[in-house]
Design a protein around this motif. Sequence first.
Motif, PDB file in Angstrom:
ATOM      1  N   SER A 139      18.781 -34.313   1.023  1.00 56.05           N
ATOM      2  CA  SER A 139      20.169 -34.218   0.581  1.00 56.05           C
ATOM      3  C   SER A 139      20.919 -33.236   1.489  1.00 56.05           C
ATOM      4  N   PRO A 140      21.465 -33.713   2.627  1.00 53.79           N
ATOM      5  CA  PRO A 140      21.515 -35.100   3.115  1.00 53.79           C
ATOM      6  C   PRO A 140      20.266 -35.443   3.924  1.00 53.79           C
ATOM      7  N   PRO A 141      20.108 -36.737   4.318  1.00 52.62           N
ATOM      8  CA  PRO A 141      18.980 -37.115   5.176  1.00 52.62           C
ATOM      9  C   PRO A 141      19.091 -36.444   6.543  1.00 52.62           C
ATOM     10  N   TRP A 142      17.948 -36.259   7.200  1.00 52.60           N
ATOM     11  CA  TRP A 142      17.949 -35.626   8.518  1.00 52.60           C
ATOM     12  C   TRP A 142      16.704 -36.058   9.268  1.00 52.60           C
ATOM     13  N   LEU A 143      16.738 -35.830  10.582  1.00 50.50           N
ATOM     14  CA  LEU A 143      15.549 -36.030  11.405  1.00 50.50           C
ATOM     15  C   LEU A 143      15.548 -34.973  12.497  1.00 50.50           C
ATOM     16  N   ALA A 144      14.362 -34.640  12.974  1.00 49.55           N
ATOM     17  CA  ALA A 144      14.187 -33.635  14.031  1.00 49.55           C
ATOM     18  C   ALA A 144      13.433 -34.274  15.188  1.00 49.55           C
ATOM     19  N   THR A 145      13.918 -34.048  16.409  1.00 50.88           N
ATOM     20  CA  THR A 145      13.286 -34.592  17.610  1.00 50.88           C
ATOM     21  C   THR A 145      12.897 -33.456  18.538  1.00 50.88           C
ATOM     22  N   VAL A 146      12.090 -33.795  19.522  1.00 51.72           N
ATOM     23  CA  VAL A 146      11.720 -32.819  20.549  1.00 51.72           C
ATOM     24  C   VAL A 146      12.994 -32.324  21.231  1.00 51.72           C
ATOM     25  N   PHE A 147      13.110 -31.011  21.397  1.00 51.23           N
ATOM     26  CA  PHE A 147      14.270 -30.451  22.085  1.00 51.23           C
ATOM     27  C   PHE A 147      14.027 -30.457  23.589  1.00 51.23           C
ATOM     28  N   VAL A 148      14.985 -31.022  24.329  1.00 53.51           N
ATOM     29  CA  VAL A 148      14.882 -31.115  25.788  1.00 53.51           C
ATOM     30  C   VAL A 148      15.874 -30.131  26.398  1.00 53.51           C
ATOM     31  N   PRO A 149      15.392 -29.043  27.008  1.00 56.26           N
ATOM     32  CA  PRO A 149      16.324 -28.108  27.650  1.00 56.26           C
ATOM     33  C   PRO A 149      16.842 -28.711  28.946  1.00 56.26           C
ATOM     34  N   GLY A 150      18.109 -28.888  29.059  1.00 51.63           N
ATOM     35  CA  GLY A 150      18.703 -29.497  30.229  1.00 51.63           C
ATOM     36  C   GLY A 150      20.104 -29.958  29.901  1.00 51.63           C
ATOM     37  N   MET A 151      20.540 -31.032  30.555  1.00 50.60           N
ATOM     38  CA  MET A 151      21.875 -31.561  30.318  1.00 50.60           C
ATOM     39  C   MET A 151      21.790 -33.068  30.189  1.00 50.60           C
ATOM     40  N   ALA A 163      20.080 -30.960  39.982  1.00 53.81           N
ATOM     41  CA  ALA A 163      18.762 -30.344  39.770  1.00 53.81           C
ATOM     42  C   ALA A 163      18.882 -28.835  39.608  1.00 53.81           C
ATOM     43  N   GLN A 164      19.766 -28.210  40.369  1.00 52.86           N
ATOM     44  CA  GLN A 164      19.930 -26.760  40.267  1.00 52.86           C
ATOM     45  C   GLN A 164      20.470 -26.366  38.899  1.00 52.86           C
ATOM     46  N   GLU A 165      21.459 -27.117  38.403  1.00 49.16           N
ATOM     47  CA  GLU A 165      22.023 -26.786  37.095  1.00 49.16           C
ATOM     48  C   GLU A 165      21.017 -27.039  35.974  1.00 49.16           C
ATOM     49  N   VAL A 166      20.227 -28.107  36.100  1.00 47.75           N
ATOM     50  CA  VAL A 166      19.216 -28.380  35.088  1.00 47.75           C
ATOM     51  C   VAL A 166      18.187 -27.257  35.046  1.00 47.75           C
ATOM     52  N   ARG A 167      17.784 -26.767  36.237  1.00 42.41           N
ATOM     53  CA  ARG A 167      16.814 -25.653  36.264  1.00 42.41           C
ATOM     54  C   ARG A 167      17.408 -24.404  35.619  1.00 42.41           C
ATOM     55  N   GLU A 168      18.684 -24.156  35.872  1.00 43.86           N
ATOM     56  CA  GLU A 168      19.316 -22.972  35.275  1.00 43.86           C
ATOM     57  C   GLU A 168      19.360 -23.081  33.757  1.00 43.86           C
ATOM     58  N   GLN A 169      19.706 -24.262  33.255  1.00 46.16           N
ATOM     59  CA  GLN A 169      19.757 -24.435  31.807  1.00 46.16           C
ATOM     60  C   GLN A 169      18.375 -24.382  31.185  1.00 46.16           C
ATOM     61  N   THR A 170      17.375 -24.870  31.903  1.00 42.64           N
ATOM     62  CA  THR A 170      16.017 -24.846  31.373  1.00 42.64           C
ATOM     63  C   THR A 170      15.481 -23.430  31.276  1.00 42.64           C
TER      64      THR A 170
END
Length: 794
Positions: free
Chosen positions: A86-98, A293-300
């Motif tokens: 209440s309410p329904p929900w789901l959880a997935t693997v968190f992917v650090p990136g964009m 790739a550089q921005e993804v590495r920074e966010q990760t």
Amino acid sequence: MFEDLSPGDPRLVGRYRIVARIGAGGMGQVYLGRSPGGRPVAVKVVRPELAGDPDFRRRFARETAAARRVNGAFTAGVVDADPEGSPPWLATVFVPGMSLGTALSEHGPWPEQPTLVLGAGLAEALEAIHAAGVIHRDLKPSNVLLAVDGPRVIDFGISRAVETNTQHTQLTHVGTVVGTPGFMSPEQLTGRTVGTPSDVFSVGAVLCYVATGTGPFGTGPANALNFRTVYEAPDLSRVPDVLRGIVADCLVQEPERRPGVAALLDRLAEAVGSGRGATGLLTEPEWMPTVVAQEVREQTSAALPATPCRRHRRPFPPHRLRPPFRRRPPQLRPPWRPLRLRRARRRPSRPRRPGRRRLRDRPRPHRWRPPRRFRLPGAAARTRTGTGARARAGPPSTRRGARPSPGIPPRPGRWPPPVVLGGRVGVAHRSSAAGGALAGWKLLGGGDGNPSGSPSSNSSGSPSGRASASAASSAGKKLWEFGTGDLVRSSPTVVDGVVYIGSDCGCLYALDASSGNQKWSYHLGGDVRSSPVVANGVVYIGSDDGTLHAVDAGSGDRAWTYTTGGDVRSTPAVADGLVFVGSDDGNLHAVSAASGTKAWTYDTGAKVGSSPTVANGLVFIGSDCGCLYALDASDGGQEWSFHIGGESAQSSPVVDDGVVFMGADGGNLYAVDASGGDRKWQFRTGGPVATRPLVLDDGVFLSGGDDAVHLLDPGSGKQRWSCSLGAGVASSPAATDDVLFVGADDSHLHALDVRTGDELWSFATGDAVKSSPAVADGVVFVGSDDGKVYAVGT
């Protein structure tokens, strides 16, 4: 990437602590959450208008179960879900990136080689999704996350849950778009059967968008994109040569003419031309364009948002920072040094209103009630008739609402069976406990009044009177009092003629129930707001020193201690050899009753001031995160949770007839199905409800939340009567046969008629009564902020 939580956002969803907002989709809000072990997950909470649709819930449950079977290298799998929540929900693997959509909008189209490698990753992800019997239906750039080791496809199969029995081009239901214009296949738009070729079409549209920055059917309003998708050929003039043929085959109008996913993956691998294979290149650092790739590495590598501070944290008052020797037990002080009584700020007394006069002498109409049969252990069935509080058969420990012992089958429809400890049946606060243990119960019926052994002298306070021979003739009159030297907000427990109660002086006292003489005292080391529980000759109680104490009930000697990470103001519950108690460290602790060693803990994510209740192998507990939990008593596994919203759940749950009753800070009392966590009804009061309700045959009695006591129908939650006491109420109710007892901030203990709510009498103490009363052998026991424990005739 993250946004701060708003006041209306949940702080806990299922077992996941909510940290920040990630974004919103057609189905609901997406949050960053953390598991009890600290693992980050992406939690999607369904919108309320969808959650209220039974058809949606069925589809959501079916599609979520299918999505949990997907296990691919380039998918962000579903790790947990509660379709019945209440309410329904789901959880997935968190992917650090964009997301791929963000990368394209910020950095523009990709060269041909990275696009081909990306396409291979998408095709392999679809292989895993289709192998589980799931069709994505909404593959688009925003549903592709970029990680350093390859793309991750998310939200597969979930769009099916919001799809309704629409016809042809009707694409919306309660504002939710099924698919995304420009990336949907023609069969989705025309209402034909949707299968795996539909996802292949979407892959072609995505690759065209990645390579050119524009979809194959151009831009414009949704209806224009949908028309071109069905009736016009795609524009692939700007797609690189090698990629163009692959994309064109994916975008064929007829589904049967499109390549299969395996064939598509082979063609992409051949186009890449690497000896390591197309997806093998995804493990290399620069499989994406360099700037992406550089921005993804920074966010990760960036730190994720910290868990928000737990709400309702109280600063430590100065006296808790003093050395232990400053908190000596009162009996160790020199006799010539007077005790310094810390008193709460008094509220001015209010004059009794004319309509609130005592009703002791008012004649009552006679009401016939059918006989009630009580079956007690070791005794024959007894019949009680009449309406008066004294017209009862059987020993004084027999009270309204008593139930058969575990050895005798309970009445049909009554759940759970009673607790029998030392031959006495638990009556008030009928939470339940298993195996003859006391779990959230108050024992009513306290021995023969002649405990063995002579009481010790009382050095910190002496009784001012002796219990009279006839409690019936002393209703509302003081029998004795006992001074502790500090606030008494712990609630008494009466077992075998002994009253056990704690005080903010840092002590647990054992008092003779008939005289008030002190039998022994035990020093805990902090304020005592927890109430004692007695089981198998041991007293269990918590303290603000962060410790759960086990004390021998006969001698007052320490059996063991267990240290938590915060104040322990929760009242313990004992069942099946375990002691359950909440703590301000946010955990429910399960401790061995014999040794004091930890069995398991469950992290709720916020302060646990609620007291646990054990019934039918489940532990029910509330938390300041705004949830009521049902946990497996043996290992702490969550069976279900009931989300209350932004409210704290400081009240202690009570279980009766398969229903859990619990109050919350939002001013509501909730009735929740004990087996599945579904809400049955809620009753709104005028303020926060932190007291424990009392369930008897007459109904559900609720005090607190305002200045009144309410009697509610247990089936519907409708109010039968309400009695205003004229002052705040922080005391939980207790009852005898026909009388309800509750304390109030007007410095009085009030006695009310159970049937009508009329006040029968009141007893004045020296300060506010926030302790919850207990009743035994015609005497009601209660503590007060004036530092005293009182015994009053019923």
